[in-house]
Enzyme design. Sequence first.
Site, short mmCIF file in Angstrom:
data_model
loop_
_atom_site.label_atom_id
_atom_site.label_comp_id
_atom_site.label_asym_id
_atom_site.label_seq_id
_atom_site.Cartn_x
_atom_site.Cartn_y
_atom_site.Cartn_z
N GLU A 251 36.24 45.86 38.72
CA GLU A 251 36.47 44.93 39.75
C GLU A 251 37.93 44.50 39.64
O GLU A 251 38.56 44.28 40.61
CB GLU A 251 35.51 43.40 39.47
N ASP A 255 41.05 44.82 42.24
CA ASP A 255 41.67 43.85 43.08
C ASP A 255 43.00 43.77 42.76
O ASP A 255 43.82 43.57 43.41
CB ASP A 255 41.30 42.17 42.06
N SER A 451 34.35 43.10 47.98
CA SER A 451 35.30 42.51 46.85
C SER A 451 36.62 43.12 47.17
O SER A 451 37.64 43.06 46.56
CB SER A 451 35.00 42.65 45.40
#
Length: 521
Positions: A251, A255, A451
Site C-alpha cells: 500500500e 501510493d 487504493s
Amino acid sequence: MVNKHPLPGSERKEELGSKVVGQCDPEERIEVFVMLRRRQQAQFDALMSRIEAGDPGVKPLSREALAKDYGAAPDDIAKVKAFAAAHGLTVVREDPAARSVLLSGTIAQFQSAFEVKLETYQHHTASAGQFRGRTGAITVPDDLHGVVEAVLGLDNRPQARPHFRIRPPFVPAKAHQASFTPPQLASLYQFPQGDGSGQCVGIIELGGGYNTADLKSYFGSLGVASPTVKAVGVDQGGNHPSGDPNGPDGEVTLDIEIVGAIVPGATIAVYFTQNSDAGFIDAVSRAVHDTANKPSVISISWGGPESIWTSQSMKAFNSVLQTAAALGVTVCAASGDSGSSDGSGSGDQVDFPASSPYVLACGGTSLTASGTSISHEVVWNDGEQGGAGGGGVSQAFPVPVWQKGLSAKSSGGGTKPLGGRGVPDVAGDASPITGYSVLIDGTQTVVGGTSAVAPLWAALIARINAAKGQPAGFVNPKLYKAPGACNDITQGNNGSFAAATGWDACTGLGSPNGQKVAAAL
C-alpha cells in the site's frame, strides 16, 4: 460526589469472531487522545454550509485563522489537564488547533479515569491478532461533559484495511489487457501538463513502509525525477518496511509511486501511524494541521465498513475532514475493493472514511486502451476472488446538498432515490488485471484496487493546484455541477448496484478527463 456521564457514541460491543483471552497488564503504559469541542461551532457550521453549497465567495481559512477561531478553547484544555492531573495521567502534547490532547498513563490509571475495563482479545483472523479492547461506554465527569467529543486509543483493535489488490499470478495477461504506468494513465485520462511543483501531497499509512532504493529505481525506470519523500511519524508510527510486498508495504509503496510518478515536482509527506481508530484519526488530523509541510491534497487508501466504527470515532474523524474542507485541503479516499458489501458479510455497506461527505470518494473501473486513448471502460468487478469497486449508500451520513435528487440504480434494474450519502464520487482504473506496474520490496508487480485511484486523483488535483497557484479545496460541489468533466461509465455492476448514465453507486460521476476537471475547478 462526582457525577459521571457516558460519552455519547463511545459504546463498544464485543467484536464478532473475537474473545477475551486475558487481562491487560495494569502497569502497561499507553497513550490516549482526547478530542475536544470546537469553539464557535455555530459559526463554523454556517461556514461549512457555504462550502458545501460551492459558494465561490468562500476563501480557504489559513491554518492560523482556523486555530484562533475554531480550535479548542483554552478553558476546555485546562479542564482536561486538571482531569489528567487528578488521575495521575501525563499530558504528552496539546494541540489547540487540532482540538486534541494526548495523554499517557498506565492501563490501571486510564481504567479508573474513564471507568472502563480493558482486556486482551484474540481475533480468529491472524491479521487482526491480539488487541486491547473494551465493551460498553466511556464515562466522563461533569466538567468534561459536553467538552470532550471523543476519547480514542483505549482500544487498539485494527480499524482499517488497505484497499489494494496484487494481480494474482494465475491471471494470464491477454493481448488486449495490459498494465499501465502512472504516467500512461495520466495521459489516457488527459491530465493537464505539469509536475506539481510547489505542492505537497499528504499520504496516510497505517503500517508498513517504503525503501528509498525501490523508489529511486522505479522513478529512474520511468525516466521521472525522484520526488522529495518525507516520512512523518505519528504516535510512535514510522517508516518500517516489513519486506512483504503483499502486506502494508504494498500500500505504502503503491501510493508513493503513483503520486510521485505523476507529480515528481511535489513534496510527498507520508504520515505513518498505528492501525487503530485513534492512530488513523490522529494521522489525518496531523496532516490537515501540518504547518511545516502544508499538504494541499491528502490521499487515504485505508478504510473499513461503516458498521465497524463507533459513532464517536466517525464523528471525530468527520470533524477533522470538515476542517480539511475549511482549510482548502482536498481529501481523496478509496471506496473499497469488496463490492457493494465492502466485505462486511452483512448486506450492503459503504466504506468509511470514503463515506464522509467531506472527502472525494474514489471508486474503481476496469480500463482497456488502444494506443493513446481509452477504448473501453466499465465498472471494476473481477468476481468474488478478484475484487470489485466499493460503492452504495451511507447509513451514517445524510444526502449532501450536491447529491440532492440523485438515485442509485440496482443490479436488478430498479432505481431508488438516495437515502444517504452516495459513494463513490468519481472513479479510475482499479482492476488488478488492468492495473498499475509498480516496484515493491524489490519486486516488479501489477497492483490494482481503489487504493490506486485515491493517489491518482490526488496527483491530478496537485497538478491543478500547481497550475492555478491556489488550492482547489473542497471539489465535490464543483464536480457535481460539471458532470461532463468525467467519462461516464455506464456498464457493469459492483454486486447490488449497477452503472447508469450520470452518477451511479459504482463509479460515481465517472473517471477523470483531467483537462475538463481542471476547467470545472
